[in-house]
Design a protein around this motif. Structure first.
Motif, mmCIF file in Angstrom:
data_model
loop_
_atom_site.group_PDB
_atom_site.id
_atom_site.type_symbol
_atom_site.label_atom_id
_atom_site.label_comp_id
_atom_site.label_asym_id
_atom_site.label_seq_id
_atom_site.Cartn_x
_atom_site.Cartn_y
_atom_site.Cartn_z
ATOM 1 N N ARG A 159 0.840 -1.202 0.000
ATOM 2 C CA ARG A 159 0.000 0.000 0.000
ATOM 3 C C ARG A 159 0.874 1.251 0.000
ATOM 4 O O ARG A 159 2.060 1.204 0.340
ATOM 5 N N GLN A 160 0.217 2.370 -0.352
ATOM 6 C CA GLN A 160 0.882 3.666 -0.353
ATOM 7 C C GLN A 160 0.572 4.382 0.954
ATOM 8 O O GLN A 160 -0.572 4.759 1.207
ATOM 9 N N ARG A 161 1.580 4.526 1.810
ATOM 10 C CA ARG A 161 1.397 5.182 3.101
ATOM 11 C C ARG A 161 1.753 6.662 2.993
ATOM 12 O O ARG A 161 2.874 7.019 2.635
ATOM 13 N N PRO A 162 0.797 7.538 3.312
ATOM 14 C CA PRO A 162 1.111 8.971 3.329
ATOM 15 C C PRO A 162 2.164 9.273 4.391
ATOM 16 O O PRO A 162 2.212 8.627 5.432
ATOM 17 N N LYS A 163 2.995 10.251 4.148
ATOM 18 C CA LYS A 163 4.030 10.615 5.098
ATOM 19 C C LYS A 163 3.520 11.540 6.193
ATOM 20 O O LYS A 163 4.229 11.792 7.166
ATOM 21 N N GLY A 164 2.259 11.984 6.057
ATOM 22 C CA GLY A 164 1.621 12.775 7.089
ATOM 23 C C GLY A 164 0.511 11.979 7.749
ATOM 24 O O GLY A 164 0.181 10.868 7.322
ATOM 25 N N PRO A 165 -0.119 12.516 8.821
ATOM 26 C CA PRO A 165 -1.202 11.800 9.517
ATOM 27 C C PRO A 165 -2.452 11.687 8.667
ATOM 28 O O PRO A 165 -2.750 12.562 7.845
ATOM 29 N N VAL A 166 -3.204 10.587 8.868
ATOM 30 C CA VAL A 166 -4.451 10.344 8.142
ATOM 31 C C VAL A 166 -5.523 9.936 9.136
ATOM 32 O O VAL A 166 -5.331 9.004 9.923
ATOM 33 N N GLU A 196 4.785 6.609 0.525
ATOM 34 C CA GLU A 196 5.834 5.618 0.361
ATOM 35 C C GLU A 196 5.195 4.241 0.305
ATOM 36 O O GLU A 196 4.152 4.003 0.910
ATOM 37 N N THR A 197 5.802 3.312 -0.423
ATOM 38 C CA THR A 197 5.278 1.961 -0.555
ATOM 39 C C THR A 197 5.680 1.126 0.656
ATOM 40 O O THR A 197 6.858 1.097 1.037
ATOM 41 N N VAL A 198 4.680 0.460 1.269
ATOM 42 C CA VAL A 198 4.959 -0.392 2.429
ATOM 43 C C VAL A 198 4.284 -1.748 2.248
ATOM 44 O O VAL A 198 3.218 -1.850 1.622
ATOM 45 N N ALA A 199 4.903 -2.791 2.793
ATOM 46 C CA ALA A 199 4.329 -4.136 2.754
ATOM 47 C C ALA A 199 3.269 -4.274 3.846
ATOM 48 O O ALA A 199 3.398 -3.701 4.929
ATOM 49 N N ILE A 200 2.226 -5.036 3.553
ATOM 50 C CA ILE A 200 1.111 -5.234 4.483
ATOM 51 C C ILE A 200 1.102 -6.690 4.950
ATOM 52 O O ILE A 200 1.157 -7.620 4.136
#
Length: 384
Positions: free
Chosen positions: A214-221, A232-236
């Motif tokens: 997934r694409q993780r935003p670098k700011g809060p969501v 940034e791309t992260v493994a789930i």
């Protein structure tokens, strides 16, 4: 003045569900003394936007406030265990969001601490407090459905259906090893246990992760919101969906599924309970209607109407018939029941809110699901 105006509360967590707690406490007339955010800066921002007088600098600051009698824990799952231990240790009542802990070992310890404290310790399974779920609980206890045989249903959402959807619950170190099961599946497990009076004896589970990156935003969501900006791309490593077969104590059987990737299903919790005399079914997206099934006469749909409901269902209802009671109302009814017991000095006979013992059962269920999925076999809960 509200009967609860003399009870002081504080809320840990300032996201979506924390704001729901705050709104419903205000509606109940509880004096919300302050909030605790994930940082002093975010806490101060939330306090200003929510109209709360105080933002605590930290947990110690909150616990030192003698005006606070009850603390609502709506922080990410990994924080529940240490925060609840500290709250009970400080002699305050606690309402903790689900799931109760990260593991059943943690929740077992929390049960013992809560029991020794003598304080009200509730788990936020608010869905019990839709009036028709209370009605169904009363019907089963009265024998209206006969012997319970088969329990089926699901809890499906779509808010994490795209690779660009992000929330802290996707991170196993914050939300736990189970996501769809831990986050929403425990609601279904608790609710059907409450309605039927049954506990799972063993489970056979399969977990699925359809979006491995997934694409993780670098700011809060915030929960249920779309992220923006750089990612940034992260493994789930947590489950998007799950399929679980259940053997209940006493011989009943069950089948459930959970999903956070079912497009178009915004918040669909459905249960269907088949008994030897009659059946009943409920859907969270049409919460004011309860299906009641018969063999030898016409089926019924009971609309929430306290002139037609049993005492258990009526006690949870607030609005007149035809005025739909929804998500926020379920928190209001849940908090009303909990705060009555706080005012009375402890849990009273006939109370229907979920205890830490209930929360521990859900954690044992989750640990059994994890073990079953990893080992590809039936796992009994007494193995946990």
């Amino acid at each position: 003045m509200s009967d609860f105006a003399k009870i002081g509360a504080a809320v840990i967590g300032t996201g979506f569900i924390g704001s729901v707690h705050l709104q419903m406490l205000r509606r109940l007339g509880v004096d919300v003394r302050g909030v605790l955010g994930s940082s002093p800066e975010r806490g101060a921002q939330a306090a200003a936007s929510l109209g709360v007088a105080q933002a605590y600098a930290g947990l110690d600051d909150l616990l030192a406030d003698e005006r606070v009698d009850v603390v609502h824990v709506t922080s990410p799952n990994h924080a529940h265990y240490p925060q609840v231990k500290a709250i009970l240790g400080a002699g305050k009542h606690v309402v903790c969001e689900k799931p109760l802990a990260m593991t059943s070992a943690q929740s077992a310890e929390m049960v013992e601490i809560a029991r020794a404290s003598g304080k009200v310790a509730a788990v936020c399974y608010n869905i019990r407090f839709y009036p028709l779920n209370q009605q169904a609980h009363g019907m089963v206890r009265a024998g209206d459905l006969g012997e319970i045989r088969f329990v089926t249903g699901h809890y499906h959402q779509d808010w994490l259906a795209r690779p660009t959807d992000w929330n802290w619950r996707l991170r196993s170190e914050m939300g736990g090893a189970l996501r769809s099961v831990g986050d929403i599946g425990t609601h279904w497990v608790d609710l059907t246990s409450f309605v039927t009076g049954l506990k799972a004896e063993a489970v056979m589970a399969e977990l699925a992760t359809f979006i491995p990156e997934r694409q993780r935003p670098k700011g809060p969501v915030a929960t249920f919101s779309s992220g923006a900006g750089e990612t940034e791309t992260v493994a789930i490593d947590t489950d998007d969906a799950a399929m679980i077969v259940i053997r209940y104590e006493g011989g009943a059987r069950g089948v459930m599924s959970t999903s956070q990737i079912n497009t178009g299903r915004k918040n669909s919790l459905q249960w269907d309970v088949a008994g030897s005399k009659a059946s009943a079914a409920w859907d969270s997206e049409t919460p004011d209607h309860l299906f009641i099934g018969h063999r030898d006469r016409a089926n019924e749909t009971l609309m929430r109407d306290f002139t037609l409901m049993n005492p258990t269902g009526t006690a949870a209802a607030t609005l007149p018939p035809g005025h739909v009671e929804g998500f926020g109302d379920s928190f209001h009814a849940f908090f009303r029941a909990v705060y009555r017991d706080v005012a009375a000095g402890g849990r009273q006979e006939g109370s229907t809110w979920a205890t830490f013992e209930d929360g521990h059962y859900e954690m044992r269920f989750c640990d059994a699901v994890l073990k079953s999925a990893k080992e590809g076999r039936w796992v009994r809960l007494d193995e946990i």
